[in-house]
Scaffold this motif. Structure first.
Motif, PDB file in Angstrom:
ATOM      1  N   SER A   6      -1.155 -15.506   8.401  1.00  0.00           N
ATOM      2  CA  SER A   6       0.049 -15.520   7.386  1.00  0.00           C
ATOM      3  C   SER A   6      -0.264 -15.909   5.978  1.00  0.00           C
ATOM      4  O   SER A   6      -1.303 -16.516   5.682  1.00  0.00           O
ATOM      5  CB  SER A   6       1.070 -16.523   7.971  1.00  0.00           C
ATOM      6  N   LEU A   7       0.572 -15.243   5.201  1.00  0.00           N
ATOM      7  CA  LEU A   7       0.346 -15.676   3.663  1.00  0.00           C
ATOM      8  C   LEU A   7       1.737 -16.453   3.386  1.00  0.00           C
ATOM      9  O   LEU A   7       2.870 -15.503   3.449  1.00  0.00           O
ATOM     10  CB  LEU A   7       0.332 -14.367   2.766  1.00  0.00           C
ATOM     11  N   LEU A   8       1.444 -17.668   2.980  1.00  0.00           N
ATOM     12  CA  LEU A   8       2.657 -18.547   2.656  1.00  0.00           C
ATOM     13  C   LEU A   8       2.740 -18.510   1.156  1.00  0.00           C
ATOM     14  O   LEU A   8       1.938 -18.913   0.519  1.00  0.00           O
ATOM     15  CB  LEU A   8       2.507 -19.925   3.137  1.00  0.00           C
ATOM     16  N   LEU A   9       3.980 -17.924   0.714  1.00  0.00           N
ATOM     17  CA  LEU A   9       4.213 -17.726  -0.585  1.00  0.00           C
ATOM     18  C   LEU A   9       5.005 -19.166  -1.253  1.00  0.00           C
ATOM     19  O   LEU A   9       6.148 -19.174  -0.877  1.00  0.00           O
ATOM     20  CB  LEU A   9       4.635 -16.556  -1.274  1.00  0.00           C
ATOM     21  N   LEU A  10       4.632 -20.085  -1.973  1.00  0.00           N
ATOM     22  CA  LEU A  10       5.349 -21.043  -2.405  1.00  0.00           C
ATOM     23  C   LEU A  10       5.820 -20.658  -3.744  1.00  0.00           C
ATOM     24  O   LEU A  10       4.836 -20.764  -4.699  1.00  0.00           O
ATOM     25  CB  LEU A  10       4.710 -22.390  -2.435  1.00  0.00           C
ATOM     26  N   LEU A  11       7.042 -20.280  -4.046  1.00  0.00           N
ATOM     27  CA  LEU A  11       7.491 -19.961  -5.346  1.00  0.00           C
ATOM     28  C   LEU A  11       8.163 -20.910  -6.114  1.00  0.00           C
ATOM     29  O   LEU A  11       9.083 -21.632  -5.529  1.00  0.00           O
ATOM     30  CB  LEU A  11       8.567 -18.666  -5.212  1.00  0.00           C
ATOM     31  N   GLY A  12       7.873 -21.175  -7.326  1.00  0.00           N
ATOM     32  CA  GLY A  12       8.579 -22.293  -7.952  1.00  0.00           C
ATOM     33  C   GLY A  12       8.955 -21.996  -9.421  1.00  0.00           C
ATOM     34  O   GLY A  12       8.094 -21.166 -10.040  1.00  0.00           O
ATOM     35  N   VAL A  78       0.402  -2.410   5.116  1.00  0.00           N
ATOM     36  CA  VAL A  78       1.430  -2.540   5.944  1.00  0.00           C
ATOM     37  C   VAL A  78       1.467  -4.190   6.182  1.00  0.00           C
ATOM     38  O   VAL A  78       0.426  -4.569   6.670  1.00  0.00           O
ATOM     39  CB  VAL A  78       1.844  -1.955   7.318  1.00  0.00           C
ATOM     40  N   LEU A  79       2.716  -4.796   5.731  1.00  0.00           N
ATOM     41  CA  LEU A  79       2.784  -6.448   5.775  1.00  0.00           C
ATOM     42  C   LEU A  79       3.732  -6.452   7.071  1.00  0.00           C
ATOM     43  O   LEU A  79       4.611  -5.773   7.053  1.00  0.00           O
ATOM     44  CB  LEU A  79       3.186  -6.711   4.718  1.00  0.00           C
ATOM     45  N   LYS A  86       7.993  -4.888   9.500  1.00  0.00           N
ATOM     46  CA  LYS A  86       7.055  -4.317   8.842  1.00  0.00           C
ATOM     47  C   LYS A  86       7.307  -3.360   7.838  1.00  0.00           C
ATOM     48  O   LYS A  86       8.246  -2.597   8.112  1.00  0.00           O
ATOM     49  CB  LYS A  86       5.975  -3.787  10.200  1.00  0.00           C
ATOM     50  N   ALA A  87       6.608  -3.615   6.909  1.00  0.00           N
ATOM     51  CA  ALA A  87       6.587  -2.587   5.537  1.00  0.00           C
ATOM     52  C   ALA A  87       5.501  -2.725   4.562  1.00  0.00           C
ATOM     53  O   ALA A  87       4.794  -3.586   4.683  1.00  0.00           O
ATOM     54  CB  ALA A  87       8.125  -2.920   4.868  1.00  0.00           C
ATOM     55  N   ARG A  88       5.369  -1.533   3.522  1.00  0.00           N
ATOM     56  CA  ARG A  88       4.473  -1.666   2.813  1.00  0.00           C
ATOM     57  C   ARG A  88       4.877  -2.602   1.559  1.00  0.00           C
ATOM     58  O   ARG A  88       4.087  -3.022   0.705  1.00  0.00           O
ATOM     59  CB  ARG A  88       4.257  -0.364   2.092  1.00  0.00           C
ATOM     60  N   ALA A  89       6.004  -3.029   1.506  1.00  0.00           N
ATOM     61  CA  ALA A  89       6.875  -3.883   0.437  1.00  0.00           C
ATOM     62  C   ALA A  89       7.726  -4.819   1.149  1.00  0.00           C
ATOM     63  O   ALA A  89       8.734  -4.175   1.748  1.00  0.00           O
ATOM     64  CB  ALA A  89       7.368  -3.230  -0.749  1.00  0.00           C
ATOM     65  N   LEU A  90       7.572  -5.953   1.221  1.00  0.00           N
ATOM     66  CA  LEU A  90       8.498  -6.918   1.840  1.00  0.00           C
ATOM     67  C   LEU A  90       9.363  -7.659   0.583  1.00  0.00           C
ATOM     68  O   LEU A  90       8.641  -7.991  -0.315  1.00  0.00           O
ATOM     69  CB  LEU A  90       7.846  -7.879   2.469  1.00  0.00           C
ATOM     70  N   ALA A 100      11.344 -24.373  -5.868  1.00  0.00           N
ATOM     71  CA  ALA A 100      10.491 -23.898  -4.831  1.00  0.00           C
ATOM     72  C   ALA A 100      10.776 -23.069  -3.790  1.00  0.00           C
ATOM     73  O   ALA A 100      12.213 -23.397  -3.493  1.00  0.00           O
ATOM     74  CB  ALA A 100       9.439 -24.887  -4.536  1.00  0.00           C
ATOM     75  N   GLN A 101      10.202 -22.226  -3.564  1.00  0.00           N
ATOM     76  CA  GLN A 101      10.529 -21.321  -2.133  1.00  0.00           C
ATOM     77  C   GLN A 101       9.340 -20.964  -1.445  1.00  0.00           C
ATOM     78  O   GLN A 101       8.164 -20.581  -2.042  1.00  0.00           O
ATOM     79  CB  GLN A 101      11.304 -20.204  -2.808  1.00  0.00           C
ATOM     80  N   GLU A 102       9.387 -21.121   0.047  1.00  0.00           N
ATOM     81  CA  GLU A 102       8.529 -20.564   0.627  1.00  0.00           C
ATOM     82  C   GLU A 102       8.611 -19.315   1.376  1.00  0.00           C
ATOM     83  O   GLU A 102       9.733 -18.987   1.791  1.00  0.00           O
ATOM     84  CB  GLU A 102       8.072 -21.554   1.920  1.00  0.00           C
ATOM     85  N   LEU A 103       7.681 -18.462   1.206  1.00  0.00           N
ATOM     86  CA  LEU A 103       7.714 -17.007   1.964  1.00  0.00           C
ATOM     87  C   LEU A 103       6.727 -16.997   2.978  1.00  0.00           C
ATOM     88  O   LEU A 103       5.486 -17.172   2.645  1.00  0.00           O
ATOM     89  CB  LEU A 103       7.790 -15.819   0.762  1.00  0.00           C
ATOM     90  N   LEU A 104       6.967 -16.296   4.025  1.00  0.00           N
ATOM     91  CA  LEU A 104       5.785 -15.966   5.004  1.00  0.00           C
ATOM     92  C   LEU A 104       5.606 -14.562   5.209  1.00  0.00           C
ATOM     93  O   LEU A 104       6.571 -14.153   5.466  1.00  0.00           O
ATOM     94  CB  LEU A 104       6.167 -16.713   6.325  1.00  0.00           C
ATOM     95  N   VAL A 105       4.318 -14.293   4.877  1.00  0.00           N
ATOM     96  CA  VAL A 105       3.923 -12.814   5.242  1.00  0.00           C
ATOM     97  C   VAL A 105       2.616 -12.543   6.039  1.00  0.00           C
ATOM     98  O   VAL A 105       1.673 -13.520   5.476  1.00  0.00           O
ATOM     99  CB  VAL A 105       3.668 -12.138   3.720  1.00  0.00           C
ATOM    100  N   ASP A 106       2.552 -11.707   6.946  1.00  0.00           N
ATOM    101  CA  ASP A 106       1.243 -11.729   7.786  1.00  0.00           C
ATOM    102  C   ASP A 106       0.703 -10.465   6.982  1.00  0.00           C
ATOM    103  O   ASP A 106       1.401  -9.343   6.852  1.00  0.00           O
ATOM    104  CB  ASP A 106       1.655 -11.098   9.056  1.00  0.00           C
TER     105      ASP A 106
END
Length: 165
Positions: A6-12, A78-79, A86-90, A100-106
């Motif tokens: 998973s790719l955890l995105l922490l946006l702030g 494909v994520l 699943k999609a090429r752009a989430l 901050a915001q967390e996003l989870l991407v495989d």
């Protein structure tokens, strides 16, 4: 079948990239991203796209306009999102809490990627507000090192960043 990290995105909306230690997240990549106040005021969503052959791509070029105008859709990996879609752009609705915001991407296990995070407006259709481009050397099935994202570069470009479903 190998596990997909998973790719955890922490946006702030912090003013400095890399402030503090990013959170630990199993096999994922904690990612901290900065936003300018101008972008944050119009922000409606984030769109995450991962492209292969990262070393052959120039982030400065990728950030000038909508990514979908620069690459063929089938170039994007494909994520999978936390909802299983699943999609090429989430796309993730903006929901900044305390900056901050967390996003989870495989994302698939592999090497030499570039992660592009586009900031999208609240309007319909969405407008491109800017993007963050980040080189990702490798993704392993084991624990991955944190990735600190580059700040979103605002762009005064009129384009619809939507990737076809």
């Amino acid at each position: 079948m190998s596990p997909r990290p998973s790719l955890l995105l922490l946006l702030g909306t912090t003013l400095t990239a890399g402030c503090g230690a990013p959170p630990e997240s199993g096999n994922g990549f904690p990612l901290e991203l900065t936003l300018s106040r101008a972008v944050a005021d119009e922000l409606g969503a984030f769109q995450v796209v991962v492209l292969p052959e990262g070393k052959s791509r120039r982030c400065g070029d990728l950030q000038r306009t909508c990514l979908n105008q620069q690459v063929k859709q089938d170039e994007a990996l494909v994520l999978q999102g936390p909802d299983g879609n699943k999609a090429r752009a989430l796309r993730f609705p903006a929901g900044l809490q305390s900056g901050a915001q967390e996003l989870l991407v495989d994302i698939p296990v592999g090497r030499d990627y570039v992660v592009v995070i586009e900031a999208l407006s609240r309007s319909n259709p969405p407008r491109f507000l800017g993007s963050s481009c980040n080189y990702l050397e490798s993704v392993s099935a084991a624990r991955n090192e944190p990735l600190i994202a580059a700040a979103i570069t605002p762009a005064a470009v009129e384009c619809d960043p939507s990737f076809a479903p």
